[in-house]
Design an enzyme around this catalytic site. Sequence first.
Site, short mmCIF file in Angstrom:
data_model
loop_
_atom_site.label_atom_id
_atom_site.label_comp_id
_atom_site.label_asym_id
_atom_site.label_seq_id
_atom_site.Cartn_x
_atom_site.Cartn_y
_atom_site.Cartn_z
N ASP A 19 2.50 2.08 -3.55
CA ASP A 19 3.46 2.55 -2.54
C ASP A 19 3.63 4.07 -2.59
O ASP A 19 3.49 4.68 -3.66
CB ASP A 19 4.81 1.86 -2.78
CG ASP A 19 5.72 1.94 -1.57
OD1 ASP A 19 5.26 2.36 -0.49
OD2 ASP A 19 6.92 1.60 -1.71
N ASN A 67 2.33 -5.17 7.58
CA ASN A 67 1.73 -3.86 7.90
C ASN A 67 1.05 -3.83 9.27
O ASN A 67 0.80 -2.77 9.83
CB ASN A 67 0.71 -3.43 6.83
CG ASN A 67 1.35 -2.98 5.54
OD1 ASN A 67 0.75 -3.06 4.48
ND2 ASN A 67 2.58 -2.49 5.60
C1 FPP Z 1 1.81 1.95 0.95
O1 FPP Z 1 2.23 3.27 1.18
C2 FPP Z 1 0.36 1.82 1.03
C3 FPP Z 1 -0.33 1.04 1.94
C4 FPP Z 1 0.37 0.24 2.94
C5 FPP Z 1 -1.79 0.99 1.97
C6 FPP Z 1 -2.52 1.12 0.68
C7 FPP Z 1 -3.88 1.59 0.96
C8 FPP Z 1 -4.62 2.46 0.21
C9 FPP Z 1 -4.17 2.94 -1.09
C10 FPP Z 1 -5.94 2.97 0.69
C11 FPP Z 1 -6.97 1.96 1.00
C12 FPP Z 1 -7.17 0.92 -0.01
C13 FPP Z 1 -8.35 0.35 -0.35
C14 FPP Z 1 -8.35 -0.80 -1.26
C15 FPP Z 1 -9.63 0.88 0.13
P1 FPP Z 1 3.19 3.55 2.42
O2 FPP Z 1 2.34 3.93 3.57
O3 FPP Z 1 4.07 2.39 2.64
O4 FPP Z 1 3.99 4.78 1.90
P2 FPP Z 1 5.49 5.19 2.28
O5 FPP Z 1 6.38 4.11 1.75
O6 FPP Z 1 5.66 6.49 1.57
O7 FPP Z 1 5.55 5.34 3.78
#
Ligand code: FPP
Length: 243
Positions: A19, A67
């Site tokens: 996250d 998501n």
């Molecule tokens: C949460 O951060 C993260 C995600 C929803 C996506 C995770 C994806 C990756 C790390 C990259 C791709 C992964 C692979 C396996 C190739 P957020 O966007 O919710 O952050 P925030 O809470 O700060 O908005």
Amino acid sequence: MEKKLNQDKIPAHIAIIMDGNGRWAKKQGLLRVAGHEKGTKSVREAVEYCAEVGVKNLTLFAFSTENWNRPKFEVKTLMKLLVSSLKKELPTLQKNNIRLNSVGNLDTLPEKARLELEEVIDKTTTNTHMTLTLALSYGSREEIKCMVQSISKKVKDGEIQPEEITDQLINQHLYTFDMPDVDLLIRTSGEQRISNFLLWQIAYAELYFCDVLWPDFRKKHLFDAIYNYQKRERRFGKTSEQL
Ligand code: FPP
């Protein structure tokens, strides 16, 4: 004294809620997707480190059923990142004898992403050093609902009796049927919640929350999490004296 991991107490299964990508990007004055892009480096480091120290199962929450409600551009970029990472990382997975696996409702992924994923899963299927599971279009309540539906159908068809429904039978009907329970669940970015991730499988997991945003999450942070886990007493409902 230098801190070292106890090789006899390496968690068999680590799950991570990655996250903070969006907040990381915002802090740098960048678009949210730049955070996801940067987050792929942390994914690589976490996989490498787990393989190095002997973790047999690493499960990453890469995309939840919720998501899909994010802005279209962000969803599209995340799917593109998935495809490009899979292409790029296949040789590394092979070299390190890592099997790729996935959990979630894969039918909902764009065809290109699904095919790429299936190809890498297929090509790494006999690898034995570690299993890397990507939770994609994953929601734990949906997983539990599907399990209840398939067990109910078997009961209705007379294949099993209600008394035969055990923890083991339930496990066999989850996406994670071939994986051990989670030992250590890590969530980055300072948020302290589970967000519909592996609800059944974390029944006895140790929870570890850290403030680092996922794109800044390095091997040393993973070391700290495992080190902290190793200092805990896991009693599974028993008393200290009984262990
Ligand atoms: C949460 O951060 C993260 C995600 C929803 C996506 C995770 C994806 C990756 C790390 C990259 C791709 C992964 C692979 C396996 C190739 P957020 O966007 O919710 O952050 P925030 O809470 O700060 O908005």
